[in-house]
Design an enzyme around this catalytic site. Structure first.
Site, PDB file in Angstrom:
ATOM      1  CE  LYS A  13      41.216  32.245 -12.525  1.00 22.43           C
ATOM      2  NZ  LYS A  13      42.308  31.833 -13.454  1.00 22.43           N
ATOM      3  NE  ARG A  88      37.986  31.801 -17.972  1.00 24.51           N
ATOM      4  CZ  ARG A  88      38.101  30.823 -17.067  1.00 24.51           C
ATOM      5  NH1 ARG A  88      37.622  30.958 -15.864  1.00 24.51           N
ATOM      6  NH2 ARG A  88      38.702  29.708 -17.378  1.00 24.51           N
ATOM      7  NE  ARG A 127      46.273  23.560 -13.433  1.00 27.00           N
ATOM      8  CZ  ARG A 127      45.574  24.677 -13.506  1.00 27.00           C
ATOM      9  NH1 ARG A 127      45.850  25.685 -12.694  1.00 27.00           N
ATOM     10  NH2 ARG A 127      44.603  24.806 -14.382  1.00 27.00           N
ATOM     11  NE  ARG A 161      41.581  22.085 -15.084  1.00 26.45           N
ATOM     12  CZ  ARG A 161      41.353  23.381 -14.977  1.00 26.45           C
ATOM     13  NH1 ARG A 161      41.433  23.974 -13.800  1.00 26.45           N
ATOM     14  NH2 ARG A 161      41.032  24.088 -16.040  1.00 26.45           N
ATOM     15  NE  ARG A 172      42.667  26.124 -19.448  1.00 29.15           N
ATOM     16  CZ  ARG A 172      43.320  25.440 -18.496  1.00 29.15           C
ATOM     17  NH1 ARG A 172      44.068  24.397 -18.818  1.00 29.15           N
ATOM     18  NH2 ARG A 172      43.208  25.789 -17.243  1.00 29.15           N
TER      19      ARG A 172
HETATM   20  P1  AMP Z   1      39.022  27.061 -15.123  1.00 28.99           P
HETATM   21  O1  AMP Z   1      38.922  25.892 -14.195  1.00 28.99           O
HETATM   22  O2  AMP Z   1      38.550  28.336 -14.494  1.00 28.99           O
HETATM   23  O3  AMP Z   1      40.390  27.189 -15.738  1.00 28.99           O
HETATM   24  O4  AMP Z   1      38.001  26.771 -16.333  1.00 28.99           O
HETATM   25  C1  AMP Z   1      38.166  25.649 -17.177  1.00 28.99           C
HETATM   26  C2  AMP Z   1      37.355  25.838 -18.438  1.00 28.99           C
HETATM   27  O5  AMP Z   1      35.968  25.972 -18.110  1.00 28.99           O
HETATM   28  C3  AMP Z   1      37.677  27.087 -19.247  1.00 28.99           C
HETATM   29  O6  AMP Z   1      38.780  26.890 -20.126  1.00 28.99           O
HETATM   30  C4  AMP Z   1      36.369  27.313 -20.012  1.00 28.99           C
HETATM   31  O7  AMP Z   1      36.235  26.418 -21.102  1.00 28.99           O
HETATM   32  C5  AMP Z   1      35.329  26.921 -18.960  1.00 28.99           C
HETATM   33  N1  AMP Z   1      34.915  28.077 -18.119  1.00 28.99           N
HETATM   34  C6  AMP Z   1      35.144  28.275 -16.785  1.00 28.99           C
HETATM   35  N2  AMP Z   1      34.601  29.426 -16.370  1.00 28.99           N
HETATM   36  C7  AMP Z   1      34.035  29.997 -17.451  1.00 28.99           C
HETATM   37  C8  AMP Z   1      33.345  31.225 -17.678  1.00 28.99           C
HETATM   38  N3  AMP Z   1      33.120  32.123 -16.694  1.00 28.99           N
HETATM   39  N4  AMP Z   1      32.885  31.462 -18.948  1.00 28.99           N
HETATM   40  C9  AMP Z   1      33.071  30.592 -19.958  1.00 28.99           C
HETATM   41  N5  AMP Z   1      33.749  29.430 -19.817  1.00 28.99           N
HETATM   42  C10 AMP Z   1      34.228  29.131 -18.576  1.00 28.99           C
END
Ligand code: AMP
Length: 216
Positions: A13, A88, A127, A161, A172
């Site tokens: 994404k 989400r 990554r 990360r 996740r």
């Molecule tokens: P991402 O970079 O999108 O993989 O997000 C990393 C982490 O941020 C996720 O595993 C969640 O803990 C938190 N996170 C990101 N976006 C959301 C969202 N829309 N709602 C809740 N938690 C989020």
């Protein structure tokens, strides 16, 4: 134009959102990036979000909906935006519907990046990112042409990360299956859902995403 990129962690994404931002002039809004920034600056939101992020769980709806509501008000979103990592769950999707309705705006497309979920653990654990220009790389799929040197900016520092370790990745993915996947029928019922093949190469996925946006 308002677009959502939907898919499990590691579907690509962020990579595609950056390309769409460059070529279609849509602002990339990544809640994950915003929350990581909040963690780094040690803001109150960052302090509240950190435990959930480290565990691979969702941060509270109140926090992320608040962040997005504030962000889409800014001038750089007036021409449109691309949501990467939000919504989400169904509660967040409903909150987004309400926000857009209030502003007389509408969601144009939801692009599902469909991937083989078994392949994701390897994809994510491989990554890493250039610390200078944020170009993304992967041990298995996309190494820099010269080891240790970023192809784009020549930087020599990279980071991984904290939540890209195997245990958190599995959580996740579980969170995605339980909470985010129900958004597929939610948006299908609204006639805005499109699917691209997230297992194809980066350029091919970009081509498929561009086609969806052209038709939307
Ligand atoms: P991402 O970079 O999108 O993989 O997000 C990393 C982490 O941020 C996720 O595993 C969640 O803990 C938190 N996170 C990101 N976006 C959301 C969202 N829309 N709602 C809740 N938690 C989020």
């Amino acid at each position: 134009m308002i677009v959502i990129l939907l898919g499990p962690p590691g579907a690509g994404k962020g990579t595609q959102a950056k390309r769409v931002q460059q070529h279609h002039n849509l602002m990339q809004l990544s809640t994950g990036d915003m929350l990581r920034e909040a963690c780094e600056t040690g803001s109150p939101i960052g302090r509240q979000a950190r435990a959930a992020m480290d565990a691979g769980e969702l941060v509270s709806d109140e926090i992320v909906v608040g962040i997005i509501a504030e962000r889409i008000e800014r001038d750089d979103c007036a021409g449109g935006f691309l949501l990467d990592g939000f919504p989400r769950n169904v509660a967040q999707a409903r909150a987004l519907d309400a926000m857009l309705a209030e502003k007389g705006r509408k969601l144009d497309a939801v692009v599902e990046m469909r991937v083989d979920e078994e392949a994701l653990v390897k994809r994510i654990s491989g990554r890493f990112t250039c610390a200078t220009c944020k170009e993304g790389y992967n041990d298995y799929y996309k190494r820099p042409k010269m080891d240790g040197i970023c192809d784009v900016c020549g930087g020599n520092e990279f980071f991984r990360r904290d939540d890209d370790n195997e245990e958190t990745v599995r959580n996740r993915l579980e969170t995605y299956r339980a909470q985010t996947k129900p958004l597929l029928p939610y948006y299908e019922a609204r006639g805005v859902l499109h699917t691209v093949d997230g297992m194809a190469g980066i350029d091919e996925v970009e081509r498929q995403v561009a086609e969806v946006l052209k038709a939307a």
